[in-house]
Design a protein around this motif. Structure first.
Motif, PDB file in Angstrom:
ATOM      1  N   SER A 105      16.582  36.194   9.427  1.00  0.00           N
ATOM      2  CA  SER A 105      18.006  36.319   9.104  1.00  0.00           C
ATOM      3  C   SER A 105      18.229  37.354   8.007  1.00  0.00           C
ATOM      4  O   SER A 105      19.191  38.135   8.056  1.00  0.00           O
ATOM      5  N   ALA A 106      17.345  37.378   7.013  1.00  0.00           N
ATOM      6  CA  ALA A 106      17.467  38.347   5.927  1.00  0.00           C
ATOM      7  C   ALA A 106      17.274  39.764   6.453  1.00  0.00           C
ATOM      8  O   ALA A 106      17.969  40.702   6.043  1.00  0.00           O
ATOM      9  N   LEU A 166      20.209  45.101   8.187  1.00  0.00           N
ATOM     10  CA  LEU A 166      20.425  46.211   9.112  1.00  0.00           C
ATOM     11  C   LEU A 166      21.686  46.971   8.731  1.00  0.00           C
ATOM     12  O   LEU A 166      22.697  46.357   8.376  1.00  0.00           O
ATOM     13  N   PRO A 167      21.667  48.311   8.830  1.00  0.00           N
ATOM     14  CA  PRO A 167      22.874  49.102   8.523  1.00  0.00           C
ATOM     15  C   PRO A 167      23.989  48.742   9.496  1.00  0.00           C
ATOM     16  O   PRO A 167      23.737  48.511  10.686  1.00  0.00           O
ATOM     17  N   ASN A 206      20.696  57.529  12.648  1.00  0.00           N
ATOM     18  CA  ASN A 206      19.767  57.885  11.592  1.00  0.00           C
ATOM     19  C   ASN A 206      18.410  57.325  11.961  1.00  0.00           C
ATOM     20  O   ASN A 206      18.225  56.106  11.997  1.00  0.00           O
ATOM     21  N   ALA A 207      17.453  58.215  12.237  1.00  0.00           N
ATOM     22  CA  ALA A 207      16.125  57.771  12.662  1.00  0.00           C
ATOM     23  C   ALA A 207      15.437  56.941  11.594  1.00  0.00           C
ATOM     24  O   ALA A 207      14.541  56.134  11.903  1.00  0.00           O
ATOM     25  N   ASP A 208      15.843  57.103  10.338  1.00  0.00           N
ATOM     26  CA  ASP A 208      15.234  56.320   9.263  1.00  0.00           C
ATOM     27  C   ASP A 208      15.528  54.838   9.413  1.00  0.00           C
ATOM     28  O   ASP A 208      14.842  54.003   8.813  1.00  0.00           O
ATOM     29  N   HIS A 209      16.553  54.485  10.184  1.00  0.00           N
ATOM     30  CA  HIS A 209      16.911  53.085  10.373  1.00  0.00           C
ATOM     31  C   HIS A 209      16.038  52.396  11.422  1.00  0.00           C
ATOM     32  O   HIS A 209      16.058  51.166  11.509  1.00  0.00           O
ATOM     33  N   LEU A 214      13.760  49.568  10.230  1.00  0.00           N
ATOM     34  CA  LEU A 214      14.403  48.295   9.930  1.00  0.00           C
ATOM     35  C   LEU A 214      14.568  47.465  11.201  1.00  0.00           C
ATOM     36  O   LEU A 214      14.376  46.240  11.188  1.00  0.00           O
ATOM     37  N   TRP A 215      14.914  48.133  12.285  1.00  0.00           N
ATOM     38  CA  TRP A 215      15.065  47.421  13.556  1.00  0.00           C
ATOM     39  C   TRP A 215      13.717  46.953  14.097  1.00  0.00           C
ATOM     40  O   TRP A 215      13.607  45.861  14.676  1.00  0.00           O
TER      41      TRP A 215
END
Length: 322
Positions: free
Chosen positions: A203-204, A209-210, A224-227, A230-231
């Motif tokens: 959940s955190a 996530l952006p 943004n490939a930097d994201h 996170l996924w």
């Protein structure tokens, strides 16, 4: 293999018995996959299916050992988990490169509207010229990577390290090293809170996530490939959460469906990265670079679609059973 749901696990059952049953079943699935892999010989399809079974069992064991570590002998769990993560990653690489190439070639054919050579799309006549060359370039690069991964897999499967892992899993299929105190606790007091910790971590990660909405109208924010990382972390934690719920005998259809969306997300993100890498090849023709750019944009659209699917599957409120 999921824990059967027709035999519900009660909160008063012994934690060690429940966890031991699940780990033994996954160890058995691992050994079955290993036997099928050895028997597959030159049959690529059977070998791929067997490797997938091996990876699935290895991930379930390693994920469960991470979530329920305190219920086991911790030093044993840490060592086996590390080795299973290594093995799963090694076995996955060859399949990943083959699937990535197939995905990119299918996308090129789809974008061109022809199963043979790409055709003009609107006024983008350069796509016709560059697409075949782009496909050839991707095939060379990804086939080379797949060949290297295949060699690494063969080397791993013949190594003493792998045989040690297989021996450890064979022992696990009959005996699970458990902590003498924690294993005697009840499921509701031990396993359920540990599974809840895994869910809290998930959940955190989802909350971190952006946001996709980049405007007041809710339009998606620029890619943004930097994201992607996170996924990918959400995908990993979702898988750990799913395996924890499997061990408790719970329904995992919702996390499984959400996980499939994140699998598509990873595949599209890695395909986009492969097309971008190919576009940076020195001295390629402008038409080839253009086709690779179109392909990259197409895969980025697939990434966004997978993210939206995940949100619909996971972030929506689950239906309440009357």
């Amino acid at each position: 293999m999921a824990q059967p749901n027709h035999d519900p696990i009660t909160a008063t059952a012994d934690a060690g018995d429940v966890l031991g049953t699940y780990l033994r079943s996954q160890a058995t699935a691992f050994l079955r996959g290993l036997r099928l892999h050895e028997e597959s010989g030159a049959d690529a399809a059977e070998g791929s299916d067997a490797a997938r079974s091996l990876r699935g069992a290895a991930r379930r064991i390693s994920g469960s050992l991470a979530t329920f570590r305190v219920v086991t002998e911790s030093s044993w769990a840490d060592g086996l988990r590390t080795e299973l993560v290594w093995l799963s990653s090694t076995l996955a690489d060859e399949h990943a490169y083959a699937a990535r190439l197939a995905r990119l070639m299918d996308a090129l054919h789809r974008l061109s509207g022809s199963p043979e050579l790409p055709a003009p799309r609107g006024t983008a006549g350069a796509l016709t010229v560059g697409s075949a060359r782009a496909g050839a370039l991707l095939e060379r690069q990804l086939t080379l990577a797949r060949t290297r991964a295949h060699s690494a897999t063969l080397q791993a499967l013949g190594s003493s390290r792998f045989h040690a892992v297989a021996d450890a899993v064979a022992v696990l299929a009959s005996e699970v090293p458990l902590d003498s105190v924690a294993a005697r606790g009840r499921v509701g007091d031990v396993l359920v809170p540990l599974a809840a910790v895994a869910e809290t971590r998930l959940s955190a990660a989802v909350a971190a996530l952006p946001p996709r909405g980049g405007s007041a109208q809710g339009a998606p924010s620029p890619y943004n490939a930097d994201h992607d990382g996170l996924w990918h972390e959400v995908r990993r934690l979702l898988r750990v959460h799913r395996y924890a719920r499997e061990a408790l005998g719970e329904d995992v259809s919702r996390p499984a469906a959400a996980g499939e969306a994140l699998d598509r997300h990873r595949d599209a993100a890695e395909a986009a990265a492969a097309s971008a890498t190919a576009a940076r090849t020195p001295r390629i023709a402008p038409a080839t670079a253009y086709a690779l750019g179109v392909l990259h944009a197409d895969q980025r659209h697939e990434v966004e679609a997978a993210r939206l699917d995940f949100e619909h599957l996971w972030l929506r409120e689950p239906a309440v059973t009357p």
